[in-house]
Design an enzyme around this catalytic site. Sequence first.
Site: not given
Length: 456
Positions: A166, A190, A260
């Site tokens: 992330s 992601d 996610h």
Amino acid sequence: MCPGLWGTCFWLWGSLLWLSIGRSGNVPPTTQPKCTDFQSANLLRGTNLKVQFLLFTPSDPGCGQLVEEDSDIRNSEFNASLGTKLIIHGFRALGTKPSWINKFIRALLRAADANVIAVDWVYGSTGMYFSAVENVVKLSLEISRFLSKLLELGVSESSIHIIGVSLGAHVGGMVGHFYKGQLGRITGLDPAGPEYTRASLEERLDSGDALFVEAIHTDTDNLGIRIPVGHVDYFVNGGQDQPGCPAFIHAGYSYLICDHMRAVHLYISALENTCPLMAFPCASYKAFLAGDCLDCFNPFLLSCPRIGLVERGGVKIEPLPKEVRVYLQTTSSAPYCVHHSLVEFNLKEKRKKDTSIEVTFLGNNVTSSVKITIPKDHLEGRGIIAHQNPHCQINQVKLKFHISSRVWRKDRTPIVGTFCTAPLPVNDSKKTVCIPEPVRLQVSMAVLRDLKMACV
């Protein structure tokens, strides 16, 4: 107590202290490294950046050795002749240790003969997301300074692999930018979208940040970035709405985070399992599902990219292309991998309306289905079916002809055509298997036919 005899009492305590010090010199020093865990923060004291670098080794994968100073590194089990993998977590809303980190570290240590270092910046990533974003530059500088210490010990830039989750993916990108793109590899799991979709190349992960940059996209419609940021960008199940994740907001936190975090669990699964998470270049996910992209010749010259530690994702072409979108489907749970096959149905005669055919593969008590549509005035319809069983374990195919329930006057005339299938990538016609005789399908009546496909 030594009532009234303070001098005697002091002498006794002094003697005991001296004896304890003297006796301790006879005890051999412990060889066990001191273990350090991730920090815990909260909303009140979690915004100020405080970084820990924790080294994990195969001999004790559950013990993080704090390695911050040069002496820490030299006295640790760090091996400069091996590759080094840095894991950088992302935003931690509640200030807790990432729930996936221990499993990730163990999987990396089993899959690779390498130093594994977890970057703990729980302090600095807690509280408001935007305050964590503000700490990215400072964190990137701290990581860069740490890497410079490793380079002084003989570590090569090309042997460093950063895995960022992330927001951590963009941290890794900035570190790579500081090293002028000479680090070996960056994997973005992601990469975060908010504040980064329109950011400059210097501020976010991009293909210039390492010799090979890859990104796995699983939540492009929410927390993940929707644009390609690497040499190869995997858009898993189209990059959004992962199978098995909640589809409605009443699921709470799981609804927000499941898609996610699927990128993390996919990568762990790729480390732990041998079945390939192979992807195929295509203009869009819709085009991929329609069967428009069947091989990896353009731009990879037949070497289809795979998620995992294989060098450069299995891509062998030089120079590396940039920002290539590749697509794959998965199952809803580990090990996630599927086999992709092209399915085709060719009508004997054209029809004046769309024709919908449901194709189901049957094998070893596992079924997989897909619907293909033949447009009106066309003879051929095709699509991609994802199935868990290898091709040689698909025993039968079930075909069913559907008509639209929205049409008032329904044409229930049977259709006749031929069915063929081939495993992806389709590099030659030798892999194609067809049902020998034409198939006659009546509306909503299933027809079973045997299939004999070779393992690939």
